[in-house]
Design a protein around this motif. Structure first.
Motif, PDB file in Angstrom:
ATOM      1  N   SER A 200       4.042 -12.318   8.100  1.00 60.71           N
ATOM      2  CA  SER A 200       3.526 -13.410   8.917  1.00 60.71           C
ATOM      3  C   SER A 200       4.460 -13.737  10.075  1.00 60.71           C
ATOM      4  O   SER A 200       4.025 -14.230  11.116  1.00 60.71           O
ATOM      5  CB  SER A 200       3.320 -14.659   8.052  1.00 60.71           C
ATOM      6  OG  SER A 200       4.563 -15.058   7.471  1.00 60.71           O
ATOM      7  N   THR A 201       5.750 -13.460   9.918  1.00 55.83           N
ATOM      8  CA  THR A 201       6.706 -13.729  10.991  1.00 55.83           C
ATOM      9  C   THR A 201       7.273 -12.446  11.603  1.00 55.83           C
ATOM     10  O   THR A 201       7.790 -12.472  12.707  1.00 55.83           O
ATOM     11  CB  THR A 201       7.885 -14.566  10.462  1.00 55.83           C
ATOM     12  OG1 THR A 201       8.469 -13.894   9.336  1.00 55.83           O
ATOM     13  CG2 THR A 201       7.423 -15.943  10.048  1.00 55.83           C
ATOM     14  N   MET A 202       7.174 -11.330  10.871  1.00 51.10           N
ATOM     15  CA  MET A 202       7.647 -10.045  11.381  1.00 51.10           C
ATOM     16  C   MET A 202       6.557  -9.005  11.145  1.00 51.10           C
ATOM     17  O   MET A 202       6.327  -8.588  10.012  1.00 51.10           O
ATOM     18  CB  MET A 202       8.946  -9.607  10.686  1.00 51.10           C
ATOM     19  CG  MET A 202       9.489  -8.284  11.214  1.00 51.10           C
ATOM     20  SD  MET A 202      10.917  -7.655  10.271  1.00 51.10           S
ATOM     21  CE  MET A 202      12.162  -8.874  10.682  1.00 51.10           C
ATOM     22  N   PRO A 203       5.856  -8.592  12.186  1.00 55.04           N
ATOM     23  CA  PRO A 203       4.787  -7.603  12.024  1.00 55.04           C
ATOM     24  C   PRO A 203       5.300  -6.318  11.395  1.00 55.04           C
ATOM     25  O   PRO A 203       6.495  -6.025  11.423  1.00 55.04           O
ATOM     26  CB  PRO A 203       4.314  -7.362  13.462  1.00 55.04           C
ATOM     27  CG  PRO A 203       4.758  -8.564  14.222  1.00 55.04           C
ATOM     28  CD  PRO A 203       6.020  -9.025  13.570  1.00 55.04           C
ATOM     29  N   GLN A 204       4.376  -5.524  10.852  1.00 54.87           N
ATOM     30  CA  GLN A 204       4.762  -4.314  10.159  1.00 54.87           C
ATOM     31  C   GLN A 204       5.511  -3.338  11.064  1.00 54.87           C
ATOM     32  O   GLN A 204       6.447  -2.674  10.609  1.00 54.87           O
ATOM     33  CB  GLN A 204       3.530  -3.623   9.550  1.00 54.87           C
ATOM     34  CG  GLN A 204       2.994  -4.310   8.304  1.00 54.87           C
ATOM     35  CD  GLN A 204       1.956  -3.471   7.591  1.00 54.87           C
ATOM     36  OE1 GLN A 204       1.547  -2.419   8.070  1.00 54.87           O
ATOM     37  NE2 GLN A 204       1.516  -3.949   6.431  1.00 54.87           N
ATOM     38  N   ASP A 205       5.115  -3.237  12.336  1.00 55.14           N
ATOM     39  CA  ASP A 205       5.823  -2.308  13.220  1.00 55.14           C
ATOM     40  C   ASP A 205       7.268  -2.751  13.423  1.00 55.14           C
ATOM     41  O   ASP A 205       8.176  -1.918  13.540  1.00 55.14           O
ATOM     42  CB  ASP A 205       5.109  -2.159  14.560  1.00 55.14           C
ATOM     43  CG  ASP A 205       4.938  -3.482  15.300  1.00 55.14           C
ATOM     44  OD1 ASP A 205       5.170  -4.540  14.690  1.00 55.14           O
ATOM     45  OD2 ASP A 205       4.556  -3.447  16.485  1.00 55.14           O
ATOM     46  N   ALA A 206       7.516  -4.076  13.437  1.00 57.91           N
ATOM     47  CA  ALA A 206       8.886  -4.573  13.552  1.00 57.91           C
ATOM     48  C   ALA A 206       9.660  -4.311  12.259  1.00 57.91           C
ATOM     49  O   ALA A 206      10.856  -4.019  12.291  1.00 57.91           O
ATOM     50  CB  ALA A 206       8.885  -6.064  13.882  1.00 57.91           C
TER      51      ALA A 206
ATOM     52  N   SER B 267       0.855  -1.184   0.000  1.00 58.08           N
ATOM     53  CA  SER B 267       0.000   0.000   0.000  1.00 58.08           C
ATOM     54  C   SER B 267       0.893   1.237   0.000  1.00 58.08           C
ATOM     55  O   SER B 267       1.977   1.238   0.609  1.00 58.08           O
ATOM     56  CB  SER B 267      -0.897   0.017   1.239  1.00 58.08           C
ATOM     57  OG  SER B 267      -0.138   0.282   2.403  1.00 58.08           O
ATOM     58  N   PRO B 268       0.485   2.307  -0.671  1.00 52.44           N
ATOM     59  CA  PRO B 268       1.296   3.526  -0.689  1.00 52.44           C
ATOM     60  C   PRO B 268       1.584   4.061   0.710  1.00 52.44           C
ATOM     61  O   PRO B 268       2.670   4.588   0.973  1.00 52.44           O
ATOM     62  CB  PRO B 268       0.444   4.501  -1.505  1.00 52.44           C
ATOM     63  CG  PRO B 268      -0.423   3.629  -2.362  1.00 52.44           C
ATOM     64  CD  PRO B 268      -0.714   2.423  -1.531  1.00 52.44           C
ATOM     65  N   GLU B 269       0.624   3.913   1.628  1.00 55.54           N
ATOM     66  CA  GLU B 269       0.810   4.432   2.989  1.00 55.54           C
ATOM     67  C   GLU B 269       1.922   3.673   3.715  1.00 55.54           C
ATOM     68  O   GLU B 269       2.795   4.281   4.351  1.00 55.54           O
ATOM     69  CB  GLU B 269      -0.503   4.327   3.778  1.00 55.54           C
ATOM     70  CG  GLU B 269      -1.640   5.188   3.262  1.00 55.54           C
ATOM     71  CD  GLU B 269      -2.311   4.597   2.030  1.00 55.54           C
ATOM     72  OE1 GLU B 269      -3.042   5.331   1.340  1.00 55.54           O
ATOM     73  OE2 GLU B 269      -2.089   3.388   1.758  1.00 55.54           O
ATOM     74  N   TYR B 270       1.870   2.347   3.610  1.00 57.44           N
ATOM     75  CA  TYR B 270       2.895   1.562   4.293  1.00 57.44           C
ATOM     76  C   TYR B 270       4.255   1.746   3.623  1.00 57.44           C
ATOM     77  O   TYR B 270       5.286   1.855   4.300  1.00 57.44           O
ATOM     78  CB  TYR B 270       2.515   0.084   4.303  1.00 57.44           C
ATOM     79  CG  TYR B 270       3.572  -0.797   4.935  1.00 57.44           C
ATOM     80  CD1 TYR B 270       3.918  -0.637   6.268  1.00 57.44           C
ATOM     81  CD2 TYR B 270       4.240  -1.779   4.195  1.00 57.44           C
ATOM     82  CE1 TYR B 270       4.895  -1.423   6.859  1.00 57.44           C
ATOM     83  CE2 TYR B 270       5.210  -2.565   4.767  1.00 57.44           C
ATOM     84  CZ  TYR B 270       5.537  -2.384   6.107  1.00 57.44           C
ATOM     85  OH  TYR B 270       6.517  -3.162   6.687  1.00 57.44           O
ATOM     86  N   ALA B 271       4.286   1.797   2.301  1.00 63.92           N
ATOM     87  CA  ALA B 271       5.545   2.008   1.587  1.00 63.92           C
ATOM     88  C   ALA B 271       6.176   3.341   1.987  1.00 63.92           C
ATOM     89  O   ALA B 271       7.398   3.431   2.168  1.00 63.92           O
ATOM     90  CB  ALA B 271       5.305   1.969   0.076  1.00 63.92           C
TER      91      ALA B 271
END
Length: 321
Positions: free
Chosen positions: A63-69, A24-28
């Motif tokens: 799945s193994t590393m959340p987005q905040d990590a 997603s543009p926001e996460y990128a």
């Protein structure tokens, strides 16, 4: 002076890379900013197929590393690389101004990139091979140490900038050599201070003594050292927890040329080369009654008179400088 040569194999702009990754543009944008490129978008093709493959592995790890990590990892990489790149840019500009240097900035930057890969791979291999196993929550039992230059603020106002640079470079180089030679790890340098960790209390004591010995020459002013032992959280190359706070408070309370340690550290120092003096209970920020002791070389050790201070020896005075 010209900028480093671009990568001719680059095929993707940033927006094209994001589309290929399906982000997603926001996460990128969040990851891009964490890497240290806030408000530095470019329409140029700067990413290669190899970059795409590597970043896809990173992006597909949710799945193994959340987005905040993932964002925290990107921030750690970005901060480290930004500091290194700033220093290297200064060095490259200085070399480029030297008429005796036959290479272009592009050639030198390419060589630096290759060297960085070589050194990083070697350090990673050693870390994987010899790293200490720890709990899944990355909590470790370590000695945390702080050492700082006494009177640095006033000193920095009195000496020329080239002298200040030479002092800081010498301090950083010498402290790094001492810490690593005694089995410790430099976590970070903070200009006039260094933070390090060590698994063995005796080795941490040896580091403190050797650091103070630096001041026997005129290159390094007197130092203050604080050591605290306990469970810390290891995260993205840094450590956090109460021992970090206590070590910093102890260093700030030590007199020039002395080392203060907390109770847990003093209990772990059983080596006869050292003894521990009693000091008044400290009242510092966050700790109204912090018990500490002053660690020193046992001056009777060489004479075969093993033990602490002689009877009646007074406690040393401590306090902020």
């Amino acid at each position: 002076m010209t900028a480093p040569d671009g990568d001719r194999s680059a095929r993707y702009t940033r927006d094209e890379l994001i589309a290929e990754l399906g982000l997603s543009p926001e996460y990128a944008e969040k990851v891009w900013n964490a890497f240290g490129f806030a408000r530095r978008s470019t329409p140029d093709k700067i990413f290669t197929d190899d970059d795409l493959t590597a970043l896809r592995l990173f992006a597909d790890s949710e799945s193994t590393m959340p987005q905040d990590a993932q964002v925290a990892t990107a921030r750690a990489i970005g901060q480290t690389m930004a500091r290194l790149a700033d220093w290297q840019a200064d060095q490259l500009r200085e070399l480029d101004r030297n008429p005796d240097v036959p290479w272009t900035i592009g050639q030198m930057s390419a060589a630096l990139g290759q060297i960085q890969q070589l050194i990083w791979r070697r350090h990673l291999a050693l870390a994987l091979e010899h790293g200490v196993e720890h709990d899944s929550d990355e909590r470790l039992d370590l000695v945390v140490g702080f050492a700082d230059i006494v009177g640095y603020t006033s000193l920095s106002r009195r000496i020329a900038l080239d002298e200040l640079e030479a002092l800081l470079e010498s301090f950083e180089e010498d402290t790094f050599d001492i810490v690593t030679a005694n089995g410790g790890h430099v976590v970070k340098t903070l200009g006039d201070a260094v933070m390090f960790t060590c698994h063995d209390p005796a080795a941490a004591a040896a580091i403190a003594v050797a650091l103070h010995a630096l001041s026997e020459s005129e290159r390094i002013p007197p130092l203050r050292v604080g050591l605290a032992r306990g469970r810390v959280l290891s995260r993205l190359g840094d450590v956090f927890g109460e021992p970090v706070n206590i070590a910093a408070r102890l260093a700030g309370s030590a007199r020039p040329g002395t080392t203060l340690v907390d109770e847990a550290m003093s209990d772990g120092v059983t080596d006869e080369r050292y003894y521990l003096k009693s000091v008044p209970t400290l009242s510092v920020r966050g700790y109204k009654r912090l018990k500490a002791r002053a660690l020193e070389l046992n001056r009777h050790f060489d004479d075969g008179q093993i033990g602490g201070p002689v009877d009646g020896e007074p406690s040393i005075d401590v306090g902020p400088q």
